[in-house]
Design an enzyme around this catalytic site. Sequence first.
Site, PDB file in Angstrom:
ATOM      1  N   TRP A 119      49.825  34.286  31.502  1.00 27.90           N
ATOM      2  CA  TRP A 119      48.533  34.013  32.142  1.00 27.90           C
ATOM      3  C   TRP A 119      47.390  33.967  31.135  1.00 27.90           C
ATOM      4  O   TRP A 119      46.461  33.176  31.274  1.00 27.90           O
ATOM      5  CB  TRP A 119      48.253  35.010  33.273  1.00 27.90           C
ATOM      6  CG  TRP A 119      49.130  34.706  34.445  1.00 27.90           C
ATOM      7  CD1 TRP A 119      50.105  35.506  34.982  1.00 27.90           C
ATOM      8  CD2 TRP A 119      49.162  33.493  35.221  1.00 27.90           C
ATOM      9  NE1 TRP A 119      50.735  34.857  36.018  1.00 27.90           N
ATOM     10  CE2 TRP A 119      50.173  33.633  36.189  1.00 27.90           C
ATOM     11  CE3 TRP A 119      48.446  32.295  35.174  1.00 27.90           C
ATOM     12  CZ2 TRP A 119      50.485  32.621  37.116  1.00 27.90           C
ATOM     13  CZ3 TRP A 119      48.746  31.288  36.096  1.00 27.90           C
ATOM     14  CH2 TRP A 119      49.745  31.463  37.045  1.00 27.90           C
ATOM     15  N   ASP A 189      40.825  39.001  33.683  1.00 28.88           N
ATOM     16  CA  ASP A 189      41.562  38.387  34.790  1.00 28.88           C
ATOM     17  C   ASP A 189      42.395  39.487  35.452  1.00 28.88           C
ATOM     18  O   ASP A 189      43.497  39.790  35.010  1.00 28.88           O
ATOM     19  CB  ASP A 189      42.463  37.273  34.258  1.00 28.88           C
ATOM     20  CG  ASP A 189      43.396  36.714  35.336  1.00 28.88           C
ATOM     21  OD1 ASP A 189      43.297  37.131  36.506  1.00 28.88           O
ATOM     22  OD2 ASP A 189      44.238  35.855  34.990  1.00 28.88           O
ATOM     23  N   LYS A 213      47.447  38.682  45.414  1.00 28.39           N
ATOM     24  CA  LYS A 213      48.336  39.751  44.966  1.00 28.39           C
ATOM     25  C   LYS A 213      47.953  41.078  45.615  1.00 28.39           C
ATOM     26  O   LYS A 213      48.742  41.671  46.314  1.00 28.39           O
ATOM     27  CB  LYS A 213      48.301  39.888  43.447  1.00 28.39           C
ATOM     28  CG  LYS A 213      49.199  38.914  42.691  1.00 28.39           C
ATOM     29  CD  LYS A 213      48.594  37.558  42.508  1.00 28.39           C
ATOM     30  CE  LYS A 213      49.513  36.586  41.810  1.00 28.39           C
ATOM     31  NZ  LYS A 213      48.879  35.911  40.676  1.00 28.39           N
TER      32      LYS A 213
HETATM   33  C1  LIG Z   1      48.691  34.784  39.886  1.00 27.67           C
HETATM   34  C2  LIG Z   1      47.869  34.875  38.665  1.00 27.67           C
HETATM   35  C3  LIG Z   1      47.063  33.811  38.239  1.00 27.67           C
HETATM   36  C4  LIG Z   1      47.012  32.491  38.963  1.00 27.67           C
HETATM   37  O1  LIG Z   1      46.226  32.626  40.059  1.00 27.67           O
HETATM   38  P1  LIG Z   1      45.808  31.364  40.976  1.00 27.67           P
HETATM   39  O2  LIG Z   1      45.003  32.031  42.018  1.00 27.67           O
HETATM   40  O3  LIG Z   1      47.072  30.750  41.458  1.00 27.67           O
HETATM   41  O4  LIG Z   1      45.033  30.428  40.124  1.00 27.67           O
HETATM   42  C5  LIG Z   1      46.288  33.995  37.115  1.00 27.67           C
HETATM   43  N1  LIG Z   1      46.303  35.168  36.431  1.00 27.67           N
HETATM   44  C6  LIG Z   1      47.079  36.197  36.811  1.00 27.67           C
HETATM   45  C7  LIG Z   1      47.057  37.466  36.014  1.00 27.67           C
HETATM   46  C8  LIG Z   1      47.889  36.081  37.939  1.00 27.67           C
HETATM   47  O5  LIG Z   1      48.648  37.121  38.323  1.00 27.67           O
END
Ligand SMILES: *Cc1c(COP(=O)(O)O)cnc(C)c1O
Length: 377
Positions: A119, A189, A213
């Site tokens: 990511w 993030d 999540k």
């Molecule tokens: C799932 C995830 C993403 C992607 O998220 P989207 O909402 O699909 O763009 C980005 N970073 C992390 C750490 C994730 O777990």
Amino acid sequence: METGKVKKTIDTTLAQSEARAFNFCAGPAAMPQAVLEQARDELLSWQQSGASVMEVSHRSKAFIQLAEESEQDLRELMAIPDDYAVLFLQGGARGQFAAVPMNIKGRARSADYIDSGHWAQSAIQEARRYLEVNVVASGQAQGFTCVPGQDKWPLDPQAAYVHYTPNETIGGLEFPFIPDTAQVPLVADMSSSILSAPVDVRRFGIIYAGAQKNIGPAGLTLAIVRKDLLGMAVETCPAILNYQTQFDKDSMYNTPPTFAWYLAGLVFKWLKGQGGVQAVAEVNRRKAEKLYATIDKSGFYHNGVDSQWRSRMNVPFTLADPALDSRFLEQAEQAGFLHLKGHKAAGGMRASLYNAVPESHVDALIAFMVEFERRHG
Ligand SMILES: *Cc1c(COP(=O)(O)O)cnc(C)c1O
């Protein structure tokens, strides 16, 4: 545990949960059952209005109250100070990969990024469209079992910001510390770790997270932005991604994902009912510890992440004999365990243990794994 006993443990837990499976999906992930039940009960007529929450205007008094209350609950849960804006956005974490550089590049030429895996790399790739990216640290050489310590990062004091990914959802790597970036804003993030344990929001310039999540259903994206970082977006930043615009419009510059927002609000109330983030952090710690302990003492299951860097939310593991992978997944599914297959980029298995995954489900998974090893190890 013997086969009969394992089956009994599993059956009892399944019966208690109205035949809901043990869901270890990495995202969109399990929701708290109580939240789904409330949503079901209110689906046709929300607040005795005769209409579903998804059928009313986001400008209605009732919805605006919901929006305000959800923000207030989140502020309480995370102890978000007043000088931070809370934005309810769309476009997912990937939208924020672009929004962050467009909003806070300012006069800087570059930003510093920490490469901790999948990511982080996706964020880097997107950011390169908007500014120069300096990757100041990478766990690549260690196979992403850890990231070099902060004393080895050549941080640039002129950088627009420092970006990192506190929890790598695919690699199962979690930072055991919050980086110290002095005057340079720290951007995180937190898609797969937000609300899983207390964090000091003051350490961050921006925290963002896709909801699917640990917050609610897909479609909603949270951004928590220190207010001095508002109002500096580049001219070409789309209004919908512009933090200042969304702040001025109370996150309703366009029609927000009202149903997802409603569910996120219910999850915040559920979390408060659980005793808040501190309380669920303790449960999360126990869940992860016992699963890792099962893996470590087995010789049959394996997780190679440095013990200091292991994720509490996402536990990837492999079987000693990969030829058994499909049998493991098949038998797991028959026993009611869903989505244990690892991400295609990683292979193997992965169990995601977000807030909504009850400790009893982790116990049942452990019983299943021990029994599978007994029969196939
Ligand atoms: C799932 C995830 C993403 C992607 O998220 P989207 O909402 O699909 O763009 C980005 N970073 C992390 C750490 C994730 O777990």
